[in-house]
Write a protein that holds these residues in place. Structure first.
Motif, short mmCIF file in Angstrom:
data_model
loop_
_atom_site.label_atom_id
_atom_site.label_comp_id
_atom_site.label_asym_id
_atom_site.label_seq_id
_atom_site.Cartn_x
_atom_site.Cartn_y
_atom_site.Cartn_z
N GLY A 49 24.63 -1.50 -6.03
CA GLY A 49 24.05 -1.55 -7.37
C GLY A 49 22.88 -2.49 -7.52
O GLY A 49 22.28 -2.55 -8.60
N ASP A 50 22.54 -3.23 -6.46
CA ASP A 50 21.40 -4.13 -6.53
C ASP A 50 20.09 -3.35 -6.39
O ASP A 50 20.05 -2.31 -5.70
N PRO A 51 19.00 -3.85 -6.99
CA PRO A 51 17.73 -3.13 -6.91
C PRO A 51 17.20 -3.09 -5.47
O PRO A 51 17.41 -4.02 -4.68
N LEU A 52 16.51 -2.00 -5.15
CA LEU A 52 15.78 -1.87 -3.90
C LEU A 52 14.29 -1.85 -4.21
O LEU A 52 13.86 -1.24 -5.21
N TYR A 53 13.49 -2.54 -3.36
CA TYR A 53 12.07 -2.67 -3.63
C TYR A 53 11.26 -2.12 -2.46
O TYR A 53 11.65 -2.23 -1.28
N GLY A 54 10.10 -1.55 -2.78
CA GLY A 54 9.21 -1.05 -1.75
C GLY A 54 8.45 -2.17 -1.07
O GLY A 54 8.39 -3.30 -1.58
N ASP A 55 7.85 -1.87 0.10
CA ASP A 55 7.13 -2.90 0.83
C ASP A 55 5.62 -2.82 0.62
O ASP A 55 4.86 -3.49 1.30
N GLN A 56 5.19 -1.98 -0.34
CA GLN A 56 3.78 -1.91 -0.69
C GLN A 56 3.60 -2.54 -2.07
O GLN A 56 3.88 -1.91 -3.09
N PRO A 57 3.19 -3.80 -2.13
CA PRO A 57 3.09 -4.48 -3.43
C PRO A 57 2.04 -3.85 -4.32
O PRO A 57 1.09 -3.21 -3.85
N ILE A 58 2.20 -4.04 -5.61
CA ILE A 58 1.25 -3.54 -6.59
C ILE A 58 0.70 -4.73 -7.39
O ILE A 58 1.33 -5.79 -7.49
N GLY A 59 -0.49 -4.57 -7.92
CA GLY A 59 -1.13 -5.63 -8.69
C GLY A 59 -1.05 -5.37 -10.19
O GLY A 59 -1.19 -4.23 -10.64
#
Length: 745
Positions: free
Chosen positions: A413-423
């Motif tokens: 249930g924890d969030p998953l994040y991508g490895d391409q950051p956004i500004g």
């Protein structure tokens, strides 16, 4: 350092002698105890609570030549009489005291103020007075400067001051907006500090600080200018107890100039301008590991010792003042402006992995306004004081953030994040105003009994709009020539610090690695206080003084500040309720070449229920504090200071002065089982100084200086990185040996 000798006649030292007898029609009823004569070693002077600094107008005394130097001394006395302590506690560092402190004029302003009772040190050069956070106002020649954005730096320097005072307690009505303490710098002038001086000072950790000063007075004109450059590898407190910090270079530039024109015996115009420009590397805490599970283009780990974060802080200010005496009326009216900016440059990869966000943050505030103070000497028994203050302010914030986008939820249930950051970019701006007026009467009921009563009306129209009428009263009774008792009550109104109010859009970061657990962000409200103070001062023997003082503050919407996230920008928030109370004791002795003093203070500061900027806190902390009292993060139960100075070859042309000072603290707060639930270990620090003066070797004299800071090389922690609004650990400075030479011409 010198003993905290008291001056019961709360006036400029030497004025009475310079001016002979004041106007007999207005001065004969002044209830003044015998003045304690400070020793030549110099030091911290404790002025007698409640005694007016000047109780006569600045009309030209009979029999004194109308010379510029005499006129300016008299005008200095009149300016001091506009803002007497009248029941509050005032501690004054005279010119001799400032030069006797370890480091002399090179000592940071906050370190000099630690020698007053009830002042506790914090990280980033902050100080706390009587359990308050940063509710401290700074005045230059009696004119209050608007708040600035400097976090690390001291935009005002000790070398600007001919003398320096700290006033606290139940303040009279002329002091508004920030009321934990009033720090006033009486600037040097060409008259008080004539000639040129060149100085070079430095030593451990690449410390190098050249400086200059020049003062000249001719006829009606007076000019003083000073400046310094500081290069050091101890710009900010070390996050470890090691001897040297990693990545801690600082370059700083400071300057001040004052030009005065004395038009006639009762009129003076002055212009003061100051600058401060400082750049800091943010020191690194090695062996830390990212724990958020984020990735930056495939990078998941980062050596915390390699972080490269920087912060730049700029402050510029100017004050234009007109001082005028018209019969029984003295006044000073001033226009001022102050620009302050802060810029944080991140380590893009490291900040994102460690904090979930990498921000290039810039914030600035431009403040302009006016201040007028007047004293009308109505009769032998009544002095009416009145005035106004207006600050118009504009704050701008620009933030460019690099965050990781949320791409889903894991099996747990924890969030998953991508490895391409956004500004993300966010910019805000706000214009506002704070204002206040006051009226009070100093009523000398009996020769030994004075009551000062009055009121302020203050208002704020910024992120919130509010007003308050604030009555104040102080009573001072001198039953004998050696005993003074005082008691007072003040109602306080403290506007939120405009430059530190967070106006972020919480929804802006939802769905990213910078999302807040709590999305509530109520506006920071003005603090409203009931403040009580009482004390006694006793002259035991000539030169020996003992004093005791107690205080209690009951606050609604108590304002506190914290550092949340990597940018070192303080953010304000409120506790719904707050209580602060404490006690102070001081003993001073000053005679001839010997000067001794000791101070001890006990304080307790607590708050309950956070009611603004809630998004900066965890849900668990908010829930706990919602119905329980907690210690404020800057609460420190015991603080103390002391010092000793002795001049060898006293009275000769080559005196050698040895001095030492001591700072003691029982430790600020840190998280335990509950927020701010434990105190950090106590500590003490001893600084030592030797100063050899050669009065006739070259020019007007040469001074050789040796200073040893933290003489015993005590390792002590100021912050451990936990606590409400605490961002990182900080340790005190390890032993540092510094030497200097100053040449006067």
């Amino acid at each position: 350092m010198r003993a905290l000798s008291r001056l019961p006649l709360c006036g400029l030292a030497g004025v009475a002698a310079a001016l002979a007898a004041p106007n007999p029609g207005l001065a004969q009823t002044a209830s003044v105890a015998p003045a304690a004569v400070p020793g030549q070693s110099g030091g911290l002077v404790r002025e007698n609570a409640g005694t007016p600094r000047a109780s006569t107008p600045a009309a030209t005394p009979s029999g004194i030549p109308d010379k510029p130097e005499v006129i300016n001394v008299r005008l200095d006395q009149a300016r001091a009489g506009l803002q007497p302590s009248l029941g509050a506690e005032t501690y004054r560092l005279t010119r001799s005291a400032l030069s006797t402190l370890p480091q002399g004029d090179n000592v940071p302003l906050n370190q000099a103020l630690l020698q007053a009772p009830g002042v506790a040190q914090d990280s980033y050069g902050q100080i706390h007075v009587r359990g308050d956070h940063n509710e401290i106002q700074f005045r230059i020649d009696g004119v209050q400067l608007p708040e600035g954005l400097a976090v690390f730096g001291q935009s005002l320097q000790t070398r600007f001051a001919h003398d320096l005072s700290l006033t606290t307690g139940a303040l009279p009505a002329q002091f508004g907006f920030l009321q934990a303490a009033v720090i006033n710098i009486d600037t040097k002038t060409g008259r008080t500090d004539p000639g040129a001086e060149l100085s070079v000072y430095g030593g451990a950790r690449d410390y190098f600080q050249p400086s200059f000063a020049y003062g000249v007075s001719s006829g009606k004109w007076d000019l003083f200018a000073t400046g310094d450059v500081l290069h050091s590898r101890v710009g900010i407190e070390n996050p470890t107890s090691n001897f040297n910090a990693i990545h801690d270079l600082s370059n700083q530039y400071h300057g001040l100039a004052k030009l005065s024109y004395t038009a006639d015996a009762n009129t003076r115009v002055s212009l003061i301008a100051g600058i401060s420009n400082a750049e800091y590397q943010i020191p690194n805490n090695p062996e830390q590991v990212p724990t958020l599970g984020l990735s930056y283009n495939g990078i998941t780990n980062y050596n915390s010792a390699d972080l490269t974060e920087h912060q730049k802080e700029i402050t510029d200010f100017a004050i234009l003042s007109l001082q005028k005496s018209i019969g029984a009326l003295d006044l000073q009216s001033s226009l001022f402006t102050r620009y302050s900016s802060l810029h944080y440059s991140p380590d893009f990869v490291g900040d994102l992995l460690f904090d979930g966000i990498s921000q290039t943050a810039a914030r600035s505030v431009m403040s302009s306004g006016s201040q007028t103070d007047a004293a009308w000497y109505v009769s032998n028994t009544h002095t009416i004081r009145f005035g106004e203050q207006v600050f118009a302010e504009r704050t701008i914030s620009k933030v460019d953030s690099l965050v990781s986008p949320q791409i889903g939820l894991g099996d747990d249930g924890d969030p998953l994040y991508g490895d391409q950051p956004i500004g993300l970019h966010e910019g805000t701006g706000k214009t506002g105003m704070v204002y206040g007026v006051y009226l009070q009467d100093e009523w000398r009921i009996l020769p030994s009994l004075t009551i000062n009563y009055g009121a302020r009306f203050d208002g704020v129209s910024e992120f919130v709009s509010a007003t308050q009428f604030s009555p104040r009263v102080n009573v001072v009774w001198r039953p004998t020539r050696t005993t003074t008792l005082h008691a007072g009550y003040s109602r306080y109104f403290t506007p939120p610090p405009f430059e530190e109010v967070t106006n972020n859009s919480i929804a802006f970061f939802q769905g990213t690695s910078a999302a807040s657990e709590v999305t509530q962000n109520d506006k920071v409200q003005p603090e409203r206080d009931h403040y009580f103070d009482a004390g006694i001062d006793q002259i035991v023997l000539p030169g020996l003084h003992v004093s005791l003082d107690g205080y209690y503050k009951q606050a609604t919407n108590l304002i506190d500040e914290g550092q949340f996230g990597a940018p070192i920008i303080l953010s304000a928030f409120n506790y719904a309720k707050g209580q602060v109370h404490g006690y102070e004791a001081s003993v001073t002795y000053d005679h001839g070449p010997v000067s001794l003093y000791a101070n001890l203070a006990w304080s307790r500061a607590i708050g309950k229920r956070i009611t603004s900027s809630q998004f900066d806190f965890s849900a668990d902390d908010l829930a706990y504090i919602s119905n329980r009292w907690v210690h404020l993060d800057h609460d420190q139960r015991w603080t103390g200071s002391g010092g000793a100075a002795y001049s060898f070859f006293y009275g000769s042309t080559h005196p050698l002065r040895a001095s030492a000072d001591l700072v003691v603290g029982s430790g600020l707060r840190a998280d335990g089982d509950v927020p701010n639930g434990r105190a950090l270990p106590g500590y003490y620090v001893v600084n030592f100084s030797l100063v050899q003066t050669l009065k006739h070797m070259i020019g007007r004299g040469t001074e050789l200086r040796l200073d040893v800071l933290n003489l015993l090389d005590r390792r002590y922690i100021i912050r451990d990185g936990t606590g409400i609004g605490v961002g990182a650990p900080q340790y005190g400075l390890r032993r540092s040996i510094l030497v200097g030479i100053a040449q006067k011409f």
